[in-house]
Design a protein around this motif. Sequence first.
Motif, PDB file in Angstrom:
ATOM      1  N   GLY A  46      83.729  46.930  30.208  1.00 26.68           N
ATOM      2  CA  GLY A  46      84.407  45.710  30.633  1.00 26.68           C
ATOM      3  C   GLY A  46      84.838  44.890  29.428  1.00 26.68           C
ATOM      4  N   HIS A  47      85.723  43.905  29.680  1.00 26.66           N
ATOM      5  CA  HIS A  47      86.202  43.056  28.589  1.00 26.66           C
ATOM      6  C   HIS A  47      86.827  41.791  29.166  1.00 26.66           C
ATOM      7  CE1 HIS A  47      89.659  45.451  29.878  1.00 26.66           C
ATOM      8  NE2 HIS A  47      90.428  44.492  29.412  1.00 26.66           N
ATOM      9  N   MET A  48      87.031  40.803  28.317  1.00 25.31           N
ATOM     10  CA  MET A  48      87.652  39.541  28.728  1.00 25.31           C
ATOM     11  C   MET A  48      89.163  39.716  28.790  1.00 25.31           C
ATOM     12  SD  MET A  48      85.057  37.531  29.167  1.00 25.31           S
ATOM     13  CE  MET A  48      85.878  35.944  29.371  1.00 25.31           C
ATOM     14  N   VAL A  49      89.797  39.133  29.818  1.00 23.47           N
ATOM     15  CA  VAL A  49      91.260  39.170  29.949  1.00 23.47           C
ATOM     16  C   VAL A  49      91.767  37.752  30.172  1.00 23.47           C
ATOM     17  CG1 VAL A  49      91.311  41.529  30.854  1.00 23.47           C
ATOM     18  CG2 VAL A  49      91.130  39.591  32.434  1.00 23.47           C
ATOM     19  N   ASP A  50      93.033  37.519  29.826  1.00 24.31           N
ATOM     20  CA  ASP A  50      93.652  36.209  30.022  1.00 24.31           C
ATOM     21  C   ASP A  50      93.990  36.008  31.496  1.00 24.31           C
ATOM     22  OD1 ASP A  50      93.544  35.611  27.312  1.00 24.31           O
ATOM     23  OD2 ASP A  50      95.472  36.585  26.916  1.00 24.31           O
ATOM     24  N   ARG A  51      93.675  34.810  32.024  1.00 24.82           N
ATOM     25  CA  ARG A  51      94.031  34.457  33.402  1.00 24.82           C
ATOM     26  C   ARG A  51      95.421  33.860  33.441  1.00 24.82           C
ATOM     27  NH1 ARG A  51      91.776  30.439  35.590  1.00 24.82           N
ATOM     28  NH2 ARG A  51      90.788  29.513  33.776  1.00 24.82           N
ATOM     29  N   SER A  52      96.119  34.036  34.574  1.00 27.81           N
ATOM     30  CA  SER A  52      97.455  33.483  34.727  1.00 27.81           C
ATOM     31  C   SER A  52      97.436  31.964  34.728  1.00 27.81           C
ATOM     32  CB  SER A  52      98.090  33.987  36.031  1.00 27.81           C
ATOM     33  OG  SER A  52      97.297  33.611  37.152  1.00 27.81           O
ATOM     34  N   THR A  53      96.299  31.377  35.128  1.00 25.53           N
ATOM     35  CA  THR A  53      96.176  29.923  35.173  1.00 25.53           C
ATOM     36  C   THR A  53      95.618  29.342  33.885  1.00 25.53           C
ATOM     37  OG1 THR A  53      94.024  30.205  36.251  1.00 25.53           O
ATOM     38  CG2 THR A  53      95.931  29.847  37.676  1.00 25.53           C
ATOM     39  N   GLY A  54      95.442  30.199  32.849  1.00 26.14           N
ATOM     40  CA  GLY A  54      94.902  29.743  31.578  1.00 26.14           C
ATOM     41  C   GLY A  54      93.442  30.112  31.420  1.00 26.14           C
ATOM     42  N   GLY A  55      93.003  30.257  30.172  1.00 15.37           N
ATOM     43  CA  GLY A  55      91.623  30.641  29.927  1.00 15.37           C
ATOM     44  C   GLY A  55      91.421  32.139  30.106  1.00 15.37           C
ATOM     45  N   GLN A  56      90.175  32.563  30.093  1.00 16.58           N
ATOM     46  CA  GLN A  56      89.863  33.984  30.212  1.00 16.58           C
ATOM     47  C   GLN A  56      88.843  34.231  31.312  1.00 16.58           C
ATOM     48  OE1 GLN A  56      88.731  35.088  26.111  1.00 16.58           O
ATOM     49  NE2 GLN A  56      90.666  36.196  26.001  1.00 16.58           N
ATOM     50  N   VAL A  57      88.830  35.459  31.789  1.00 17.25           N
ATOM     51  CA  VAL A  57      87.899  35.860  32.832  1.00 17.25           C
ATOM     52  C   VAL A  57      87.430  37.281  32.524  1.00 17.25           C
ATOM     53  CG1 VAL A  57      89.715  36.762  34.345  1.00 17.25           C
ATOM     54  CG2 VAL A  57      87.542  36.020  35.328  1.00 17.25           C
ATOM     55  N   TRP A  58      86.211  37.613  32.943  1.00 14.41           N
ATOM     56  CA  TRP A  58      85.657  38.927  32.676  1.00 14.41           C
ATOM     57  C   TRP A  58      86.248  39.961  33.639  1.00 14.41           C
ATOM     58  CZ3 TRP A  58      83.201  41.357  28.991  1.00 14.41           C
ATOM     59  CH2 TRP A  58      82.563  42.561  29.265  1.00 14.41           C
ATOM     60  N   SER A  59      86.732  41.069  33.093  1.00 13.69           N
ATOM     61  CA  SER A  59      87.267  42.166  33.896  1.00 13.69           C
ATOM     62  C   SER A  59      86.362  43.378  33.747  1.00 13.69           C
ATOM     63  CB  SER A  59      88.685  42.532  33.441  1.00 13.69           C
ATOM     64  OG  SER A  59      89.109  43.741  34.052  1.00 13.69           O
ATOM     65  N   CYS A  60      85.941  43.973  34.890  1.00 14.47           N
ATOM     66  CA  CYS A  60      85.107  45.166  34.858  1.00 14.47           C
ATOM     67  C   CYS A  60      85.883  46.396  35.337  1.00 14.47           C
ATOM     68  CB  CYS A  60      83.842  44.981  35.687  1.00 14.47           C
ATOM     69  SG  CYS A  60      84.146  44.407  37.360  1.00 14.47           S
ATOM     70  N   GLU A  61      87.216  46.330  35.180  1.00 15.47           N
ATOM     71  CA  GLU A  61      88.065  47.434  35.621  1.00 15.47           C
ATOM     72  C   GLU A  61      87.704  48.740  34.912  1.00 15.47           C
ATOM     73  OE1 GLU A  61      92.843  48.473  36.113  1.00 15.47           O
ATOM     74  OE2 GLU A  61      92.186  46.649  35.099  1.00 15.47           O
ATOM     75  N   GLY A  62      87.268  48.619  33.638  1.00 16.16           N
ATOM     76  CA  GLY A  62      86.954  49.820  32.877  1.00 16.16           C
ATOM     77  C   GLY A  62      85.525  50.317  33.036  1.00 16.16           C
ATOM     78  N   CYS A  63      84.771  49.693  33.938  1.00 20.63           N
ATOM     79  CA  CYS A  63      83.361  50.070  34.124  1.00 20.63           C
ATOM     80  C   CYS A  63      83.178  50.820  35.441  1.00 20.63           C
ATOM     81  CB  CYS A  63      82.481  48.816  34.100  1.00 20.63           C
ATOM     82  SG  CYS A  63      80.740  49.137  34.490  1.00 20.63           S
ATOM     83  N   ASP A  64      82.498  51.964  35.396  1.00 18.47           N
ATOM     84  CA  ASP A  64      82.220  52.718  36.622  1.00 18.47           C
ATOM     85  C   ASP A  64      80.726  52.915  36.851  1.00 18.47           C
ATOM     86  OD1 ASP A  64      81.340  54.737  34.921  1.00 18.47           O
ATOM     87  OD2 ASP A  64      83.139  55.952  35.130  1.00 18.47           O
ATOM     88  N   LEU A  65      79.897  52.165  36.108  1.00 16.56           N
ATOM     89  CA  LEU A  65      78.451  52.406  36.133  1.00 16.56           C
ATOM     90  C   LEU A  65      77.847  52.300  37.531  1.00 16.56           C
ATOM     91  CD1 LEU A  65      77.329  50.577  32.873  1.00 16.56           C
ATOM     92  CD2 LEU A  65      77.483  53.040  33.264  1.00 16.56           C
TER      93      LEU A  65
END
Length: 485
Positions: free
Chosen positions: A430-449
């Motif tokens: 997982g990693h942090m991604v930019d939100r459309s409304t500003g700031g960042q949010v954690w994305s777990c798209e790359g995690c399959d655990l």
Amino acid sequence: MRQVDKSLRKTAVEIQKCTHGGRFAENARQNMTELLDFSANFNPLGPPDMDAIEKIAIHAINDIEWYPDNRYPDFKRAAAVFAGVDPENIVPANGSSELIRLIAETILDEGDTVILPQPTFGEYELNIKLMGAVPKHIEYRNVYRNIGSITDEMLAASKAVFICNPNNPTGTLIPKPELEKLALRCQENETFLIIDEAFIELADPGHSMAAKVNKNPFIIIMRSLTKIFAIPGVRIGYGIVHTDVANRMENVRIPWNLGTISTALGTWLLETHAADPSYLERSIELIHTERDWLMNHLSLVRGFDPLPSDTNFIMVRIRDFSMDSREIDLRLRSLGILIRDCGSFRRAGRDYIRVAVSIREDNQKLIDALAESVTQWGRELAEKKIDEALHQGKIASRTNCEYYPCHFEGQDCTFCFCPFYPCNDERTGGHMVDRSTGGQVWSCEGCDLVHRPEVANPILEALMVCEGKPEDIKDIWKKVMEPML
């Protein structure tokens, strides 16, 4: 149809009652617990100077032996100064709900067409239908993006247009220059433009259309003291209209629609805050700060998409969340939190909720309750899966899911929503991604655990024996996840 219905007014029989937020009293009686109400969108500062309000109310009791002056001269003068118009432009009302009814009774005939952007406040449609008029539903977002989407052809075929500005439930504000264009075209087509400015003082009063009423008799402005001064228990509102229209509305208005106490309080509130706007200025500052904080924290909930707002409430799209608006509402209510289920708003459905902006302490309680409700849901799902496992001898992957497989063949789909989110551990993929409304949010798209069968089973077993506390989730992470990382 019941026998008596045939003797009643047809529109009164067919009409459906509106659903509203602000149902604090009935829920408090049912639950007998402390409640926080995010379903009603009042000024988060609360009423200004409760000591002064109490003194005004007590003093007004001395006059309850007499009818109030049905002309309401003091209230009209105070409202006129506050709104920047003349006393002759003011029509007193017992809150916005009565004002909507009064406007409908004054301008609508049976069969009239009324343009109604949706989703919006439900009382407009109720009163349109009560008068036998016909609402023409259009998409609010189209009007918000382009005021020209209300065409001259549509205006020529309609008696009126309702615009809630800022709009309830979306919280968005149409800029004044855009409304001025629409108002001019409404005047040319002799179509009334009814603008509900109940929240304008908590957004940006510079976008009010009140100053335009004397130049355009087809503009009708609605104002309410309920929202801006946080006094829902005292029903006070007023219309701002051209003097010719005001005279007609005064003839239709119910006599003595404001009582002695509400008249005294309304007059004092408007006079005081026209002379000293600091309370409302502090209110807007607080709303900006807390709205940004709440938007950021709501965005961190996977499946929550808070929509941009210009006022003191936020509409949240939950289409990708694990629960619909009804279930979220029920779960939060059990935790002492009231929110607005937007299922009753036309064109919103069960994909949206609305929450008011409150003070930081209460906003944090809302976020905590959301986290707890997700944990409860995950635990219930885990119990269900374990029960299935006992009968089937294994944890069954949901191969009938429309997204299966989102990672790999044979994955375990018990945890569509990860119980550890957001783990903020990049070792998972997982990693942090930019939100459309500003700031960042954690994305777990790359995690399959958690989709690995050898991982899902021990997580389920651990969840079943824990109490669902935040520290329990942390312990499960350490025992199950850490060894793999």
